[in-house]
Scaffold this active site. Structure first.
Site, PDB file in Angstrom:
ATOM      1  N   LYS A  84      45.661  37.290  36.427  1.00 20.30           N
ATOM      2  CA  LYS A  84      45.602  38.741  36.181  1.00 20.30           C
ATOM      3  C   LYS A  84      46.224  39.485  37.352  1.00 20.30           C
ATOM      4  O   LYS A  84      45.988  39.161  38.495  1.00 20.30           O
ATOM      5  CB  LYS A  84      44.120  39.145  36.046  1.00 20.30           C
ATOM      6  N   ASP A 106      32.627  45.913  35.106  1.00 20.93           N
ATOM      7  CA  ASP A 106      32.576  47.341  35.432  1.00 20.93           C
ATOM      8  C   ASP A 106      33.133  48.110  34.221  1.00 20.93           C
ATOM      9  O   ASP A 106      32.410  48.424  33.283  1.00 20.93           O
ATOM     10  CB  ASP A 106      33.380  47.564  36.716  1.00 20.93           C
ATOM     11  N   THR A 107      34.436  48.336  34.184  1.00 26.30           N
ATOM     12  CA  THR A 107      35.025  49.011  33.012  1.00 26.30           C
ATOM     13  C   THR A 107      35.192  48.044  31.835  1.00 26.30           C
ATOM     14  O   THR A 107      35.545  48.467  30.739  1.00 26.30           O
ATOM     15  CB  THR A 107      36.413  49.566  33.349  1.00 26.30           C
ATOM     16  N   ASP A 116      32.275  35.968  34.938  1.00 27.39           N
ATOM     17  CA  ASP A 116      32.657  36.834  36.063  1.00 27.39           C
ATOM     18  C   ASP A 116      31.379  37.252  36.780  1.00 27.39           C
ATOM     19  O   ASP A 116      30.277  37.065  36.257  1.00 27.39           O
ATOM     20  CB  ASP A 116      33.419  38.066  35.539  1.00 27.39           C
ATOM     21  N   HIS A 174      29.641  39.669  45.638  1.00 25.51           N
ATOM     22  CA  HIS A 174      31.014  39.596  45.134  1.00 25.51           C
ATOM     23  C   HIS A 174      31.838  38.560  45.922  1.00 25.51           C
ATOM     24  O   HIS A 174      32.648  37.838  45.351  1.00 25.51           O
ATOM     25  CB  HIS A 174      31.659  40.976  45.190  1.00 25.51           C
ATOM     26  N   ARG A 226      33.165  45.261  46.710  1.00 26.01           N
ATOM     27  CA  ARG A 226      34.535  44.918  46.326  1.00 26.01           C
ATOM     28  C   ARG A 226      35.559  45.362  47.363  1.00 26.01           C
ATOM     29  O   ARG A 226      36.662  44.871  47.391  1.00 26.01           O
ATOM     30  CB  ARG A 226      34.855  45.488  44.936  1.00 26.01           C
ATOM     31  N   ARG A 242      46.513  43.356  38.996  1.00 22.78           N
ATOM     32  CA  ARG A 242      45.891  44.673  38.855  1.00 22.78           C
ATOM     33  C   ARG A 242      46.777  45.698  39.548  1.00 22.78           C
ATOM     34  O   ARG A 242      46.821  45.750  40.778  1.00 22.78           O
ATOM     35  CB  ARG A 242      44.502  44.629  39.492  1.00 22.78           C
TER      36      ARG A 242
HETATM   37  C1  R5P Z   1      36.885  41.607  40.487  1.00 25.23           C
HETATM   38  O1  R5P Z   1      37.315  40.989  41.436  1.00 25.23           O
HETATM   39  C2  R5P Z   1      35.536  41.362  39.890  1.00 25.23           C
HETATM   40  O2  R5P Z   1      35.152  40.025  39.976  1.00 25.23           O
HETATM   41  C3  R5P Z   1      35.514  41.807  38.431  1.00 25.23           C
HETATM   42  O3  R5P Z   1      36.470  41.061  37.727  1.00 25.23           O
HETATM   43  C4  R5P Z   1      35.857  43.276  38.321  1.00 25.23           C
HETATM   44  O4  R5P Z   1      35.069  44.040  39.181  1.00 25.23           O
HETATM   45  C5  R5P Z   1      35.649  43.740  36.896  1.00 25.23           C
HETATM   46  O5  R5P Z   1      36.084  45.062  36.799  1.00 25.23           O
HETATM   47  P1  R5P Z   1      36.459  45.720  35.425  1.00 25.23           P
HETATM   48  O6  R5P Z   1      35.329  45.378  34.466  1.00 25.23           O
HETATM   49  O7  R5P Z   1      36.544  47.199  35.710  1.00 25.23           O
HETATM   50  O8  R5P Z   1      37.770  45.170  34.968  1.00 25.23           O
END
Ligand code: R5P
Length: 314
Positions: A196, A226-227, A222, A128, A94, A198
């Protein structure tokens, strides 16, 4: 030159599954620790002149990366003819550009480390960003997990998904290319996206849904969860806009922090991931983990024979 498969501790089950699919024994090797915690690896049979595949995802802990590098070095020094890093989940992907002052380009550093360890090729799943391949000067085969998801969807919906009823949604603008590519393979479903923003890492804020999702069933897609902030916020936003059923699909289920709880509570009826990441705990019944060992085994077979890997995506 024989196929030899071994790996570190990140994906033992996947490595076993790949060997079963290939009909071979796991190459004898050990990955252990010295008493101070340093990693010690040893390949316990000859790999001289062989086609060696080392299976290891590079999600945290960082020991996963080190195990991969050490196994690569051991295979190189044992005179393997060719060594392929099979990295089901390529971690540190990432951070693939310097978008702020004084930050590393982690994905590039990972690529340099892998090459320096002596690997000749990389086989990975849903990188990614496709352009990470350019950080390597060795061939990179980046498999897309779409056929795995399609097979699952066909097991649930044998007639396929009707484009008048179902829509693919990307939870952020960065995922729109992925959503479009997947949509082409999945019955040419229409697509929508979430705008979105961030404010800082691991904090996702949904701004608005772009596209008409009212009364539609949603495949919310996606590459990484992650979180689960991104995807669960997206699910709530879609419900607010009048979406009907929501199925979440992501290749890599990292599930850090309270991700599982968030996904349990969110309005999606199902969360589908693959086993590129080994799950430490039993997941609630809403979760489905799809096994990609057959898919990776087929890619390994084709690489070994010099066949086309891209044919796997058709
Ligand atoms: C971001 O660019 C990725 O494609 C995912 O959307 C991201 O890594 C998801 O992260 P989280 O689950 O922490 O929101």
């Amino acid at each position: 030159m024989e196929i030899k498969v071994l790996g570190g501790n990140s994906n033992r089950d996947l490595m076993v599954g790949i060997c079963e699919e290939l009909g071979i024994e796991i190459t004898k090797h050990s990955v252990s620790r010295f008493s101070d915690g340093e990693i010690f690896v040893q390949i316990d049979e000859s790999v001289r002149g062989d086609d060696v595949f080392i299976v290891q995802s590079t999600n945290p802990p960082a020991e996963n990366i080190l195990e991969l590098l050490l196994l690569g070095d051991a295979a190189k020094r044992a005179s393997a003819a060719r060594i392929t890093a099979v990295i089901p989940y390529f971690g540190y992907a990432r951070q693939d550009r310097k978008d702020k002052p004084r930050v590393p380009i982690s994905a590039k550093l990972m690529a340099k480390l892998i090459e320096s360890a002596g690997f000749d090729r990389v086989l990975t799943v849903d990188l990614h960003a496709d352009q990470i391949q350019g950080f390597f000067d060795i061939p990179v085969d980046n498999l897309y997990a779409t056929p795995i998801f399609k097979k699952y969807l066909l097991s649930e919906f044998p007639m396929g998904l009707n484009p008048d009823e179902w829509i693919i949604v990307s939870p952020d603008v960065g995922g729109i290319k992925r959503a479009r590519t997947i949509a082409e393979k999945l019955w040419n479903l229409p697509i929508a996206l979430i705008d979105k923003r961030r404010p800082k890492p691991n904090v996702a804020e949904v701004v608005r849904v772009i596209g008409d999702v009212k009364g539609k069933n949603i495949l919310l897609i996606d590459d990484i969860i992650d979180t689960a902030t991104t995807i669960s916020n997206a699910a709530y936003a879609l419900k607010e806009e009048g979406a009907n059923r929501i199925i979440i699909m992501a290749t890599h289920g990292l599930f850090s922090g309270n991700a599982i709880e968030k996904l349990e509570k969110c309005p999606a009826e199902r969360v589908v991931v693959t086993n590129t990441i080994s799950q430490r705990y039993d997941l609630p019944s809403k979760f489905v983990v799809l096994d990609i060992s057959q898919f990776l085994a087929e890619a390994i077979r084709r690489i070994h024979r010099g066949g086309s890997v891209s044919q796997l995506f058709l």
